[in-house]
Design a protein around this motif. Structure first.
Motif, PDB file in Angstrom:
ATOM      1  N   THR A   1      -5.545   9.916 -91.346  1.00 39.55           N
ATOM      2  CA  THR A   1      -5.148  10.011 -92.755  1.00 39.55           C
ATOM      3  C   THR A   1      -6.262   9.671 -93.715  1.00 39.55           C
ATOM      4  OG1 THR A   1      -4.286   7.755 -92.599  1.00 39.55           O
ATOM      5  CG2 THR A   1      -2.722   9.543 -92.251  1.00 39.55           C
ATOM      6  N   GLY A   2      -7.512   9.712 -93.257  1.00 39.43           N
ATOM      7  CA  GLY A   2      -8.627   9.483 -94.161  1.00 39.43           C
ATOM      8  C   GLY A   2      -9.455   8.276 -93.747  1.00 39.43           C
ATOM      9  N   ARG A   3     -10.235   7.772 -94.689  1.00 39.85           N
ATOM     10  CA  ARG A   3     -11.131   6.654 -94.403  1.00 39.85           C
ATOM     11  C   ARG A   3     -10.389   5.332 -94.523  1.00 39.85           C
ATOM     12  NH1 ARG A   3     -17.157   7.850 -96.105  1.00 39.85           N
ATOM     13  NH2 ARG A   3     -17.195  10.092 -95.911  1.00 39.85           N
ATOM     14  N   HIS A   4     -10.932   4.320 -93.820  1.00 41.65           N
ATOM     15  CA  HIS A   4     -10.426   2.966 -94.008  1.00 41.65           C
ATOM     16  C   HIS A   4     -10.734   2.506 -95.428  1.00 41.65           C
ATOM     17  CE1 HIS A   4      -9.050   2.448 -90.065  1.00 41.65           C
ATOM     18  NE2 HIS A   4     -10.190   2.214 -89.462  1.00 41.65           N
TER      19      HIS A   4
ATOM     20  N   ARG B   1     -10.395  13.618 -98.365  1.00 42.29           N
ATOM     21  CA  ARG B   1     -10.246  12.162 -98.520  1.00 42.29           C
ATOM     22  C   ARG B   1      -8.885  11.664 -98.050  1.00 42.29           C
ATOM     23  NH1 ARG B   1      -9.948  11.634-105.134  1.00 42.29           N
ATOM     24  NH2 ARG B   1      -7.995  12.788-105.419  1.00 42.29           N
ATOM     25  N   ASP B   2      -7.877  12.564 -98.028  1.00 42.16           N
ATOM     26  CA  ASP B   2      -6.541  12.166 -97.604  1.00 42.16           C
ATOM     27  C   ASP B   2      -6.232  12.532 -96.161  1.00 42.16           C
ATOM     28  OD1 ASP B   2      -5.937  11.138-100.136  1.00 42.16           O
ATOM     29  OD2 ASP B   2      -5.293  13.106-100.857  1.00 42.16           O
TER      30      ASP B   2
ATOM     31  N   ARG C   1     -16.551  26.505 -98.948  1.00 42.15           N
ATOM     32  CA  ARG C   1     -15.426  25.633 -99.291  1.00 42.15           C
ATOM     33  C   ARG C   1     -15.175  24.702 -98.109  1.00 42.15           C
ATOM     34  NH1 ARG C   1     -15.133  30.516-101.163  1.00 42.15           N
ATOM     35  NH2 ARG C   1     -14.483  31.351 -99.139  1.00 42.15           N
ATOM     36  N   ARG C   2     -15.480  23.428 -98.297  1.00 46.35           N
ATOM     37  CA  ARG C   2     -15.269  22.444 -97.221  1.00 46.35           C
ATOM     38  C   ARG C   2     -13.844  21.914 -97.328  1.00 46.35           C
ATOM     39  NH1 ARG C   2     -20.226  19.424 -95.448  1.00 46.35           N
ATOM     40  NH2 ARG C   2     -20.362  21.526 -94.584  1.00 46.35           N
ATOM     41  N   THR C   3     -12.957  22.496 -96.546  1.00 48.11           N
ATOM     42  CA  THR C   3     -11.536  22.202 -96.631  1.00 48.11           C
ATOM     43  C   THR C   3     -11.167  20.921 -95.881  1.00 48.11           C
ATOM     44  OG1 THR C   3     -11.253  24.609 -96.617  1.00 48.11           O
ATOM     45  CG2 THR C   3      -9.280  23.279 -96.407  1.00 48.11           C
ATOM     46  N   LEU C   4     -11.853  20.662 -94.792  1.00 48.35           N
ATOM     47  CA  LEU C   4     -11.630  19.484 -93.968  1.00 48.35           C
ATOM     48  C   LEU C   4     -12.990  18.984 -93.492  1.00 48.35           C
ATOM     49  CD1 LEU C   4      -8.866  18.234 -92.843  1.00 48.35           C
ATOM     50  CD2 LEU C   4      -9.448  19.359 -90.689  1.00 48.35           C
TER      51      LEU C   4
END
Length: 287
Positions: free
Chosen positions: A284-287, A10-11, A4-7
């Protein structure tokens, strides 16, 4: 095995400088064959290996040969470049744990290879609650493991029905990854595999257990630098990551050779790069 890839999400990209959280198991090694990760590269980060069950053999190009066991943290610094292998031992029947990464800040991201190992003792945090503090300080208990940004990492166990309130650094943001049971964390009920987030500013964290709980508490000061993270590399722009990949494929001295690995491949080739430019990510995620 199921991972489980938790981090990153996308947010959200970070909790402090924690930039990667993989949560796996419990995995029946007799069914799946366990873990066999051939030599693979890293740049610009530290890996933090923490097990609940099982045993993993670690080898790296700094010449380190060490075991990962429950209650013992292994922190490997890649900096300029390192390669390592990870293999579950023949004695392992169940494999269960987390694999964590910490992004190195700009000033340290090209540093030399390092390795730290620490057996974190179980310490009481209150009635029905114990902790193993493997990074940073919690409730007066401090790990000797050195990091390049202020961080916290601790395994918590909380008995069914118990409530614990922890004093924490107001400069830190915190994340709680639930492994077993359910827990109310800062007013939000979390189940297995959930990652609850509390932003910086809180002086206490309250946890209430529903069933016997095991969880990993992560924290750190907010990390505000932009990074490009792809496969096993962390850089600062697309071209830098492309260069890392090319150097790994060419078996560059940047990463070195892992001695003693006798698994299925002598090294793990990098996947193809995606079409288009790799984009940077922030807190907070990607540009």
């Amino acid at each position: 095995m199921t991972v489980r890839r938790t981090l990153p999400h996308r947010d959200r990209s970070f909790v402090g400088a924690w930039c990667f959280v993989d949560h796996y198991g419990p995995d029946d090694v007799s069914t799946t064959g366990g873990m066999d990760v051939p030599p693979h590269p890293h740049t610009g980060l530290q890996t933090v290996s923490w097990l609940f069950e099982g045993e993993i053999e670690h080898r790296d190009t700094a010449g380190v040969h060490e075991m990962v066991r429950p209650g013992e943290v292994n922190l490997m610094t890649s900096g300029h470049g390192i390669a390592h292998s990870e293999v579950s031992t023949p004695e392992t029947r169940t494999l269960h744990g987390v694999q964590l990464w910490v992004v190195l800040p700009e000033v340290d991201r090209d540093m030399g290879r390092e390795f730290q190992h620490h057996a974190a003792p179980s310490v009481p945090l209150g009635e029905g609650c114990t902790a193993r503090v493997f990074i940073g300080t919690l409730a007066g208990h401090t790990s000797p493991v050195q990091t390049r940004t202020p961080l916290l990492g601790a395994e918590l166990t909380i008995a069914d029905g118990a409530t614990v309130t922890l004093d924490v650094d107001t400069a830190y943001e915190h994340g709680l990854l639930v492994d077993t049971g359910e827990v109310t964390f800062a007013g939000q009920r979390l189940g297995r595999g959930d990652l609850g987030i509390v932003e910086a500013g809180a002086s206490t964290l309250t946890l209430e257990a529903h069933g016997d709980v095991r969880a990993v508490l992560l924290g750190g000061t907010p990390y505000d630098e932009e990074i490009v993270m792809w496969w096993n590399f962390i850089g600062r722009n697309h071209d830098e990551v492309v260069a890392f990949r090319e150097q790994w494929q060419a078996r560059s001295e940047r990463f070195g050779e892992v001695e003693g690995y006798a698994g299925r491949l002598s090294w793990l080739p990098a996947p193809d790069l995606p079409r288009g430019e790799l984009r940077p990510r922030t807190r907070t995620g990607r540009h």
